[in-house]
Design a protein around this motif. Structure first.
Motif, PDB file in Angstrom:
ATOM      1  N   GLU A  14       0.827  -1.213   0.000  1.00 43.31           N
ATOM      2  CA  GLU A  14       0.000   0.000   0.000  1.00 43.31           C
ATOM      3  C   GLU A  14       0.858   1.258   0.000  1.00 43.31           C
ATOM      4  O   GLU A  14       0.551   2.227  -0.689  1.00 43.31           O
ATOM      5  CB  GLU A  14      -0.927  -0.003   1.217  1.00 43.31           C
ATOM      6  CG  GLU A  14      -2.007  -1.069   1.207  1.00 43.31           C
ATOM      7  CD  GLU A  14      -3.115  -0.779   0.216  1.00 43.31           C
ATOM      8  OE1 GLU A  14      -3.210   0.384  -0.222  1.00 43.31           O
ATOM      9  OE2 GLU A  14      -3.869  -1.713  -0.117  1.00 43.31           O
ATOM     10  N   ARG A  15       1.943   1.248   0.762  1.00 47.46           N
ATOM     11  CA  ARG A  15       2.787   2.450   0.834  1.00 47.46           C
ATOM     12  C   ARG A  15       3.528   2.701  -0.477  1.00 47.46           C
ATOM     13  O   ARG A  15       3.639   3.850  -0.926  1.00 47.46           O
ATOM     14  CB  ARG A  15       3.774   2.321   1.993  1.00 47.46           C
ATOM     15  CG  ARG A  15       3.093   2.391   3.352  1.00 47.46           C
ATOM     16  CD  ARG A  15       4.071   2.702   4.446  1.00 47.46           C
ATOM     17  NE  ARG A  15       3.428   2.678   5.751  1.00 47.46           N
ATOM     18  CZ  ARG A  15       4.027   3.029   6.886  1.00 47.46           C
ATOM     19  NH1 ARG A  15       5.296   3.426   6.852  1.00 47.46           N
ATOM     20  NH2 ARG A  15       3.387   2.978   8.023  1.00 47.46           N
ATOM     21  N   ILE A  16       4.012   1.633  -1.086  1.00 48.92           N
ATOM     22  CA  ILE A  16       4.680   1.811  -2.379  1.00 48.92           C
ATOM     23  C   ILE A  16       3.657   2.239  -3.419  1.00 48.92           C
ATOM     24  O   ILE A  16       3.906   3.152  -4.233  1.00 48.92           O
ATOM     25  CB  ILE A  16       5.411   0.524  -2.805  1.00 48.92           C
ATOM     26  CG1 ILE A  16       6.518   0.185  -1.801  1.00 48.92           C
ATOM     27  CG2 ILE A  16       6.008   0.687  -4.205  1.00 48.92           C
ATOM     28  CD1 ILE A  16       7.209  -1.138  -2.066  1.00 48.92           C
ATOM     29  N   TRP A  17       2.486   1.585  -3.416  1.00 51.80           N
ATOM     30  CA  TRP A  17       1.411   1.935  -4.356  1.00 51.80           C
ATOM     31  C   TRP A  17       1.053   3.407  -4.223  1.00 51.80           C
ATOM     32  O   TRP A  17       0.927   4.126  -5.218  1.00 51.80           O
ATOM     33  CB  TRP A  17       0.182   1.063  -4.086  1.00 51.80           C
ATOM     34  CG  TRP A  17      -0.974   1.345  -4.998  1.00 51.80           C
ATOM     35  CD1 TRP A  17      -1.249   0.739  -6.189  1.00 51.80           C
ATOM     36  CD2 TRP A  17      -2.005   2.328  -4.802  1.00 51.80           C
ATOM     37  NE1 TRP A  17      -2.391   1.283  -6.738  1.00 51.80           N
ATOM     38  CE2 TRP A  17      -2.860   2.261  -5.912  1.00 51.80           C
ATOM     39  CE3 TRP A  17      -2.275   3.252  -3.805  1.00 51.80           C
ATOM     40  CZ2 TRP A  17      -3.982   3.079  -6.042  1.00 51.80           C
ATOM     41  CZ3 TRP A  17      -3.381   4.086  -3.933  1.00 51.80           C
ATOM     42  CH2 TRP A  17      -4.216   3.982  -5.036  1.00 51.80           C
ATOM     43  N   LYS A  18       0.893   3.879  -2.990  1.00 56.13           N
ATOM     44  CA  LYS A  18       0.515   5.272  -2.754  1.00 56.13           C
ATOM     45  C   LYS A  18       1.585   6.218  -3.283  1.00 56.13           C
ATOM     46  O   LYS A  18       1.267   7.254  -3.901  1.00 56.13           O
ATOM     47  CB  LYS A  18       0.302   5.493  -1.250  1.00 56.13           C
ATOM     48  CG  LYS A  18      -0.174   6.889  -0.865  1.00 56.13           C
ATOM     49  CD  LYS A  18      -0.533   6.901   0.620  1.00 56.13           C
ATOM     50  CE  LYS A  18      -1.066   8.270   1.042  1.00 56.13           C
ATOM     51  NZ  LYS A  18       0.017   9.238   1.272  1.00 56.13           N
ATOM     52  N   SER A  19       2.851   5.882  -3.077  1.00 56.25           N
ATOM     53  CA  SER A  19       3.927   6.744  -3.559  1.00 56.25           C
ATOM     54  C   SER A  19       3.972   6.791  -5.081  1.00 56.25           C
ATOM     55  O   SER A  19       4.271   7.829  -5.673  1.00 56.25           O
ATOM     56  CB  SER A  19       5.269   6.268  -3.004  1.00 56.25           C
ATOM     57  OG  SER A  19       5.327   6.455  -1.610  1.00 56.25           O
ATOM     58  N   ILE A  20       3.666   5.658  -5.727  1.00 57.74           N
ATOM     59  CA  ILE A  20       3.593   5.639  -7.190  1.00 57.74           C
ATOM     60  C   ILE A  20       2.394   6.449  -7.660  1.00 57.74           C
ATOM     61  O   ILE A  20       2.485   7.273  -8.576  1.00 57.74           O
ATOM     62  CB  ILE A  20       3.516   4.196  -7.717  1.00 57.74           C
ATOM     63  CG1 ILE A  20       4.826   3.446  -7.444  1.00 57.74           C
ATOM     64  CG2 ILE A  20       3.208   4.177  -9.221  1.00 57.74           C
ATOM     65  CD1 ILE A  20       4.776   1.955  -7.763  1.00 57.74           C
ATOM     66  N   ALA A  21       1.234   6.219  -7.016  1.00 54.82           N
ATOM     67  CA  ALA A  21      -0.002   6.890  -7.431  1.00 54.82           C
ATOM     68  C   ALA A  21       0.099   8.402  -7.281  1.00 54.82           C
ATOM     69  O   ALA A  21      -0.492   9.147  -8.061  1.00 54.82           O
ATOM     70  CB  ALA A  21      -1.184   6.356  -6.631  1.00 54.82           C
TER      71      ALA A  21
END
Length: 232
Positions: A14-21
């Motif tokens: 979730e944290r990596i996804w959020k940083s990408i998003a």
């Protein structure tokens, strides 16, 4: 080592996804396993499982003998993402037909006001986050978990596409376009809402410079740590 509970692989995802998003991890950024272990304070197998899920969702690619990188979409992939979003988001509006209420409209209008405030504040990161979150909110209010899951993936991929192909002077999509969709929903005119959504997504696609790619852009060596420790 901190005594705080260790993050699960889903939380790391979730944290990596959020940083990408939110475009804090640009396409082409190398996701070094050892650095991720340091940032999250977990073992390498847990990092690898999170990266494997991100790879499955198309947000990360593994290059043999080099490692994992934030994916860089091609022109064809960029066009396909927006085509698929138009199909899916028309479905979201159809699914909303039995779920539009005063509370639904209030939630959507409140979200649009947050978008407007982020624009007034000049908060680019928040503007980008809220822009994608509006589309996710529509899917959640439609009470269709499957559509929400599909759209979440597409919104993430759209973010990658815009990071590569959109001029830096442009924003993603704005509250005025979102407001026109909500106004149509408030009138009970779902065909107009679908037309407004189509026009909105087509306009977003038209802002892309699909004849040029950002492949090979250099990124600061500390981008990974900075992106993943922000707001965490």
């Amino acid at each position: 080592m901190s005594d705080a509970p260790k993050l699960t692989e889903q939380q790391i995802y979730e944290r990596i996804w959020k940083s990408i998003a939110e475009r804090r991890l640009p396409p082409g950024t190398r996701l070094k396993e050892e650095r991720l272990c340091e940032i999250f304070g977990v073992s390498r197998p847990r990092i690898r499982r999170a990266l494997d899920q991100l790879s499955h969702d198309g947000l990360v690619c593994h290059i043999p003998n080099r490692g994992a990188f934030v994916s860089t979409p091609s022109v064809d992939e960029a066009r396909d993402v927006f085509f698929t979003r138009r199909v899916v988001e028309r479905g979201v509006i159809d699914a909303l037909k039995d779920n539009v209420s005063d509370d639904t409209l209030s939630a959507l209008k409140g979200h649009i006001e947050q978008e407007r405030q982020a624009l007034r504040d000049g908060d680019t990161s928040q503007t980008i986050r809220l822009s994608g979150a509006f589309h996710m909110l529509l899917a959640e209010l439609a009470a269709s978990p499957l559509l929400a899951d599909i759209l979440r993936d597409l919104v993430s991929k759209s973010t990658l596409v815009t990071a590569v192909f959109q001029p830096k002077s442009d924003t993603q999509c704005g509250p005025d376009e979102h407001a026109s969709i909500v106004d149509a929903l408030a009138r009970g005119d779902f065909e107009a809402a679908k037309s407004a959504m189509d026009a909105h997504l087509l306009e977003a696609e038209h802002t892309l410079q699909l004849e040029a790619s950002g492949d090979g852009q250099p990124f600061p060596t500390d981008v990974l740590g900075a992106a993943l420790t922000e707001d965490t």
